[in-house]
Design an enzyme around this catalytic site. Sequence first.
Site, short mmCIF file in Angstrom:
data_model
loop_
_atom_site.label_atom_id
_atom_site.label_comp_id
_atom_site.label_asym_id
_atom_site.label_seq_id
_atom_site.Cartn_x
_atom_site.Cartn_y
_atom_site.Cartn_z
N ASP A 129 26.75 -10.19 -4.06
CA ASP A 129 25.41 -9.59 -4.06
C ASP A 129 25.41 -8.14 -4.52
OD1 ASP A 129 24.41 -11.96 -3.11
OD2 ASP A 129 24.46 -11.34 -1.02
N ASP A 133 25.76 -9.22 1.40
CA ASP A 133 24.47 -8.52 1.48
C ASP A 133 24.65 -7.19 2.23
OD1 ASP A 133 22.14 -10.82 0.92
OD2 ASP A 133 23.97 -11.60 1.82
N ASP A 150 19.65 -12.23 2.67
CA ASP A 150 19.97 -13.22 3.70
C ASP A 150 21.26 -12.75 4.38
OD1 ASP A 150 21.58 -13.69 1.48
OD2 ASP A 150 21.63 -15.87 1.74
#
Length: 318
Positions: A250, A15, A10
């Site tokens: 992440d 990310d 996302d």
Amino acid sequence: MKKKLILDVDTGVDDAQAIMVALADPNVEILGITCCHGNTPLENVLKNTLRVLKVCDRLDIPVYRGCDRPLKGKRRHAGSFHGKDGLGDVPDPDAPGLELLQKKRAFSAMIKIVEENPGEVTLVATAPLTNLALAVQAEPSFPEKLKALYIMGGNTESRGNTTVCGEFNFVADPEAAYMVLERYTCNTCIATWEFTCRNSLPWSFCDTWFAQDTDKARFMSKISSHTRKMIQTERYQKELVAGPGFNSCDTYALAAAIDGTLVTEKEQVAVSVELDGSYTRGMMVLDHMGLWGERRKAVILKKFDLEKFKQMLMNALK
């Protein structure tokens, strides 16, 4: 033989950092990137993913449109943390257009890629787990064909970062998280919120990381500025489990999927997700007492080799 990955993202700032670590590793082959609602609305996630690939000169990697909302309930986004657009609100007028996206939907792409590479693909999920839930609904045997699943999400001590007891990715789609932990029978490893906090990095490293004289480092420094300010606020520091520092949530799950030797301590335990509690909806639950019998267990990451991790991060921006 290269490690074959699918990244389900996302794309917010962390990310982006994870994607860049994967792209920089010569022993990794990214078979596809699937996008999901989460840090920012799906249209932004798609644009952000393509921006990251452009900076890394890897627009050859296929990107797929996934779910724009959870299975149930309202959408949640993290605009106050990552910026409304997910990448620090520093738009690029020359960003790639969405015509570069693949036509196939994310969950269908996951199924097809894994069917073509049975037992060889590791799925790294750093978003709400909606795409994964749809994949197992559409093809119940899908998890059996995966080599492994690495998740950034959930919590082990009921410490929330979105609700009182809930971590963002699980709270953003509790039903999907529940379904994945119930039905994904492959080896499953989870980098929880508390784990990432306890393995955060000093700000001095962050300064050195961003100071590299490359386009990638300048891009990362620019998109991370808003998030860094948020992390250093008094409110966020109170949320951290262990002291102030830089936490690329992440990237821990991605790094562990690439190199298992980074994980220096782990625990195997049965897990599930609370769906009904007034305060605890979306919280991950661990069965330390063994009351669930033979229920499948997941591997919970506990400690990390931070020196190796730092080197991976440095390499990502070279």
